[in-house]
Design an enzyme around this catalytic site. Structure first.
Site, short mmCIF file in Angstrom:
data_model
loop_
_atom_site.label_atom_id
_atom_site.label_comp_id
_atom_site.label_asym_id
_atom_site.label_seq_id
_atom_site.Cartn_x
_atom_site.Cartn_y
_atom_site.Cartn_z
N HIS A 17 -0.15 4.58 -0.07
CA HIS A 17 -0.82 5.84 0.28
C HIS A 17 0.02 6.58 1.32
CE1 HIS A 17 -4.18 3.61 -1.48
NE2 HIS A 17 -4.68 4.81 -1.77
N ASP A 55 0.85 -1.18 0.00
CA ASP A 55 0.00 0.00 0.00
C ASP A 55 0.89 1.24 0.00
OD1 ASP A 55 -1.86 1.97 0.53
OD2 ASP A 55 -2.87 0.85 2.13
#
Lengths: 480, 142
Positions: free
Chosen positions: B16, B14
């Protein structure tokens, strides 16, 4: 010896070598060289033996200043054991710091020292034990407990503590009856390197106690100079070249010896524009690694084992069997020099295997992972792809250059892999044909620019530009 | 009093990063010594950092919906590595789709996390809980 001359001596485990250089304005030039067998029971004997060869008429017992520099790797060199916490973090940084101080790491242990690891430290008899672990304000338990275990051991050398600053008092209390040097934490913040204080501490210990222990203080007293560990001389030269020569901004040095293969690199470890996310620490710009299992003679058998796949691809099954016989003969007689074309070929491939693995272990890797935002490149370790020059040094590679034998570097790199090694892509090969780098390295601290220019003067470029085909990432992606 | 060490990061593949930076700033201002590992952090990296920094809490973020797979097994791995009592907080968009938060929370509590937060939680509340939880762990140790 004229006024504008310097003498450099390198005391190796087998040979003590010396050279006179004329000191011109901006560089040095070789005037004369000599070598004698190292006298292990009293190192100064061979040292003066070399000086007498270089200047037979001179009485060295006379007072008077002689511009002299010397390095030593005799009696096992600078032997360091490393005790850290997490293998990939503080322990890894500690190993890099020890290597960059010119040390040979004889043992390294993460987490808590066990009885068997203490026994291993006692058995390997390091000069220095480098104890670290925990960020500043972080973990105190492991270093404190390990200090207590070390205090109860038979280890008699100096302990350099470079761990969590909050644990310093507890460590000092535990090691009150030991030789202890405390310096700044080598990882004060998680993932941040701070290796210079450790390097300085190791250098100081080397000068204060190890020089005496190895019988070098006589030389220090006569000439008023201190030795450097030979690998540190080369390390200082690599740094000087990169800092002073425009054309040498991305290069590597391979020092292929009988017992170890040392790999030095000068290059940024990570390029933000490569679009790769870095995992773990950003490694130092000047980096040295030492492979104790890769060598041409004393370590020939372990090199044969580590290089198994490489050698099988190069020589085939039958070829490997004959090489095995050759390696057994080398163990009987480590001073053996190849006598026929077949043995020359064996040495060439053994060297190829050492270089192959030393390079792969020094280099980092990149892999492609898929995320919801598309493919992302993840880098670990040092990116060597921009290295455009590789220097070969050490007895064997110097001889190859004199005999115009080619050297195998960068062959058999994987064409595709999950984790692609970040090795040089296109480089020129330079040989230290006269094996002068350790001498010139001795001069690098006091005369960095002149030493750098001198090194380049004596390097011999050989062969064409070598291309290593850029491997494809298994999942088909591309990277810069 | 010395600020307490905590480890922060976005787990799995991930990437982000915006929320991660906000959390770093917020928890630092809330009085913690934050060791931020950034994005794409593996379970091993969280644990290694917690050991070296002596952190008593690991704050795991997951925003891309694969949190369940990425987060499973972290508690067991902590125990394997000797981090018996460490606090595990997890928060973000933990699963894909519209599963009611109570179900998500139950799932992650079962996995061994101490606190579970959805995307709309109040950070002040999280910091308050973290202070309390760390304090009660210390009292237990004493």
């Amino acid at each position: 010896m004229s006024e504008a001359a310097v003498i450099c001596v390198d005391i190796g485990s087998t040979w003590t070598k010396g050279a006179i250089f004329r000191h011109d304005e901006d560089r040095f030039s070789l005037v004369k060289r000599a070598s004698v067998t190292t006298t292990t029971d009293h190192l100064p004997d061979a040292f003066y033996g070399v000086l007498n060869q270089l200047e037979p008429k001179r009485d060295w017992s006379e007072e008077g200043r002689v511009p002299l520099y010397f390095s030593s790797s005799a009696k096992g060199g600078l032997r360091v054991a490393v005790v850290g916490l997490v293998p990939e973090m503080s322990l890894h940084i500690a190993r890099l710091a020890a290597f960059s101080a010119g040390a040979r790491v004889v043992a390294s242990f993460p987490y808590r020292l066990t009885r068997s690891s203490v026994a291993e430290i006692e058995r390997s008899q390091p000069d220095i034990l480098l104890l670290c672990g925990g960020t500043d304000g972080g973990n105190e338990r492991y270093v404190t407990e390990n200090a207590q275990v070390i205090a109860a051991s038979d280890f008699g050398g100096t302990i350099v503590y470079a761990g969590n600053n909050l644990a310093t008092d507890a460590v000092a209390d535990a090691l009150a009856n030991r030789k202890l040097v405390v310096c700044e934490n080598l990882m004060p913040e998680y993932g941040k390197l701070n290796t210079e204080p450790v390097r300085n501490a190791i250098r100081t210990v080397f000068l204060d106690s190890i020089v005496t222990g190895k019988g070098l203080s006589e030389i220090v007293a006569r000439f008023g100079v201190s030795p450097v560990p030979t690998p540190l001389a080369v390390f200082n030269l690599v740094q000087a070249m990169g800092e002073h020569l425009e054309d040498w901004q991305n290069f590597a040095v391979i020092d292929l010896g009988g017992a170890t293969t040392d790999f030095y690199s000068f290059s940024e470890a990570w390029f933000p524009e490569s679009d790769a996310i870095i995992k773990g620490i950003i490694e130092p710009k000047v980096k040295r690694t030492v492979e104790g299992d890769l060598g041409m003679r004393i370590s020939a058998e372990s090199a044969f084992i580590s290089g198994g796949d490489y050698l099988r691809t190069a020589l085939g099954d039958e070829g490997v069997l004959s090489l095995q016989d050759y390696v057994h003969r080398l163990l009987q007689n480590p001073a053996h020099l190849p006598t026929d074309p077949k043995e020359i070929e064996f040495d060439r491939h053994l060297a190829g295997a050492c270089i192959h693995h030393a390079l792969l272990r020094h280099a980092g890797t990149v892999e492609e992972v898929f995320t919801t935002k598309g493919p992302v490149l993840v880098q670990a370790g040092k990116d060597l792809r921009r290295i455009d020059k590789i220097i070969g040094t050490g007895g064997y590679l110097a001889a190859c250059a004199r005999n115009q034998q080619s050297v195998l570097i960068g062959d058999q790199m994987p064409e595709a892999a999950e984790k692609v090694p970040l090795v040089p892509q296109s480089f020129s090969y330079f040989a230290d044909r006269d094996y002068l780098l350790p001498f010139i390295g001795c001069l690098a601290k006091d005369f960095p620019k002149q030493a750098a220019l001198t090194a380049v003067d004596y390097l011999v470029q050989s062969g064409d530009q070598v291309q290593i085909p850029s491997p494809t990432l298994c999942k088909g992606g591309h990277f810069l | 009093m010395r600020p307490k060490n905590i480890v922060l990061g976005v787990i799995g593949f991930d990437c982000h990063s915006v929320g991660n930076k906000i959390l770093e700033t917020f928890f630092t201002e809330a009085g913690f010594k934050v060791h931020n590992l950034g994005v794409m952090v593996s379970q091993e990296e969280f644990i290694n950092a917690a050991i070296e920094t002596n952190s008593k809490a690991i704050m795991v973020s997951s925003l891309y919906g694969h949190g369940e797979i990425d987060c499973a097994g972290l508690r067991e791995r902590c125990i394997e590595k000797g981090l018996d009592d460490i606090l595990l907080y997890v928060g973000g968009n933990l699963v894909v789709g519209k599963t009611p938060f109570a179900q998500v929370e139950e799932k992650f509590l079962k996995m061994g996390y101490d606190r579970v937060f959805g995307p709309d939680c109040s950070l002040e509340h999280v910091a308050e809980l973290l202070h309390q939880d760390l304090l009660s762990r210390e009292e237990k140790e004493d």
